[in-house]
Design a protein around this motif. Structure first.
Motif, PDB file in Angstrom:
ATOM      1  N   GLY A 176      38.102  42.648  40.055  1.00 40.11           N
ATOM      2  CA  GLY A 176      37.978  41.349  40.711  1.00 40.11           C
ATOM      3  C   GLY A 176      38.994  40.336  40.191  1.00 40.11           C
ATOM      4  N   VAL A 177      39.236  40.358  38.881  1.00 39.52           N
ATOM      5  CA  VAL A 177      40.229  39.449  38.287  1.00 39.52           C
ATOM      6  C   VAL A 177      41.614  39.743  38.862  1.00 39.52           C
ATOM      7  CG1 VAL A 177      41.428  38.798  36.157  1.00 39.52           C
ATOM      8  CG2 VAL A 177      38.937  39.082  36.142  1.00 39.52           C
ATOM      9  N   MET A 178      41.962  41.023  38.955  1.00 37.49           N
ATOM     10  CA  MET A 178      43.277  41.397  39.487  1.00 37.49           C
ATOM     11  C   MET A 178      43.428  40.969  40.948  1.00 37.49           C
ATOM     12  SD  MET A 178      44.743  42.637  36.839  1.00 37.49           S
ATOM     13  CE  MET A 178      46.276  43.327  37.476  1.00 37.49           C
ATOM     14  N   GLU A 179      42.354  41.096  41.727  1.00 34.65           N
ATOM     15  CA  GLU A 179      42.387  40.677  43.129  1.00 34.65           C
ATOM     16  C   GLU A 179      42.529  39.160  43.244  1.00 34.65           C
ATOM     17  OE1 GLU A 179      42.230  42.577  46.252  1.00 34.65           O
ATOM     18  OE2 GLU A 179      43.018  43.905  44.700  1.00 34.65           O
ATOM     19  N   LEU A 180      41.895  38.452  42.327  1.00 31.82           N
ATOM     20  CA  LEU A 180      41.969  36.979  42.309  1.00 31.82           C
ATOM     21  C   LEU A 180      43.399  36.521  42.000  1.00 31.82           C
ATOM     22  CD1 LEU A 180      39.984  34.662  42.753  1.00 31.82           C
ATOM     23  CD2 LEU A 180      39.297  34.841  40.349  1.00 31.82           C
ATOM     24  N   LEU A 181      44.031  37.165  41.020  1.00 33.38           N
ATOM     25  CA  LEU A 181      45.420  36.832  40.690  1.00 33.38           C
ATOM     26  C   LEU A 181      46.337  37.125  41.880  1.00 33.38           C
ATOM     27  CD1 LEU A 181      45.693  38.256  37.035  1.00 33.38           C
ATOM     28  CD2 LEU A 181      45.375  35.865  37.709  1.00 33.38           C
TER      29      LEU A 181
END
Length: 285
Positions: A143-148
């Motif tokens: 999820g963090v990678m998708e947010l970035l």
């Protein structure tokens, strides 16, 4: 200062998952299925499982929760896992952590079919992720990678400090960032001088479960701060690991708590479940 809005992005992903579910049902007569094992009566775990079940229902995913008493034996859990591994209508299996102390968590996670391991905790998937191969990736770091990505933040060449080294968040977070060609420093409870590492970082990802761990003087001007922590104060308020009020003005981007990484975790779990459902035919061969 810009907010990394995980709530808005998670809604977008959930809508995409819903459309993919409808497509699978129409074209292949497949309804994605997710099974959850919940042991004991921890209120936080129960609330989280409830949120997962609702998200599944909204997306058209079949969801079943196996609630078990705190005293259940390891053998009984393994029997249920074996049954779910063999069930062709179940595409994803997850065991809500933490488990009671008398249960060997590693043995339980290793008993899940890697092709149904939508939490991405099985050693098979961890190994593939570390090697940069296609795998189920743990939902929170995913999820963090998708947010970035949504905010066009490319970790390549950036100095990144990951604070926290858990198997669920910190380690996979560091691995995904390394795979994205970032220079990654991982800090943890034994790190001697946390500030020395965070103050140099272009991106800080913190998931240590300590209120106000990251303070204003630990963050450089223009840094990107991703707060993965979630803590409930005595007054009931939810906060992260970052002193948001004082740190935010220094940041180019920052995630709020709540409304940042939290909603992304469930969205990515749904995405992993759809991925598993698409693999159903290969599992049945």
């Amino acid at each position: 200062m810009n907010i990394l809005d995980g709530k808005a992005l998670s809604q977008k992903i959930k809508e995409e998952v819903k459309l993919e579910t409808q497509k699978l049902q129409a074209e292949k007569n497949i309804t994605p299925g997710l099974a959850v094992i919940l042991v004991g009566n921890d209120p936080a775990s129960a609330a989280y499982v409830g949120m997962k079940s609702k998200a599944c229902k909204d997306a058209g995913i079949y969801s079943i929760v196996h609630e078990m008493p705190e005293t259940i034996s390891q053998e009984s859990i393994l029997e249920i896992l074996s049954m779910m591994n063999k069930n062709p209508n179940i595409d994803g299996i997850l065991v809500q952590l933490p488990l009671p102390k008398h249960i060997d968590t590693t043995a339980i996670l290793e008993a899940i079919d890697p092709k149904k391991d939508v939490d991405g905790f099985h050693a098979y998937n961890v190994g593939r992720m570390t090697s940069g191969l296609d795998a189920f990736v743990p939902a929170t770091p995913y999820g963090v990678m998708e947010l970035l990505k949504e905010y066009n933040i490319d970790p390549q060449g950036k100095d990144v400090c990951v604070v926290g080294a858990s198997d669920i968040v910190g380690k996979p977070m560091g691995t995904l960032l390394l795979n994205a060609n970032a220079t990654v420093t991982t800090c943890h409870i034994y790190t001697k001088d946390l500030k020395a590492h965070t103050s140099k970082a272009d991106i800080i990802c913190v998931g240590a479960g300590v209120v106000n761990l990251i303070k204003e003087d630990m963050v450089k001007e223009g840094a990107i701060v991703v707060d993965i922590g979630i803590n409930r104060l005595d007054n009931g308020k939810l906060v992260g690991d970052v002193d948001f009020e004082n740190v935010a003005p220094k940041c180019s981007y920052i995630t709020p708590v709540p409304g940042g990484v939290g909603p992304m975790t469930i969205a990515m779990l749904l995405k992993n479940t759809i991925k598993a459902a698409k693999m159903r035919e290969s599992r049945e061969k």
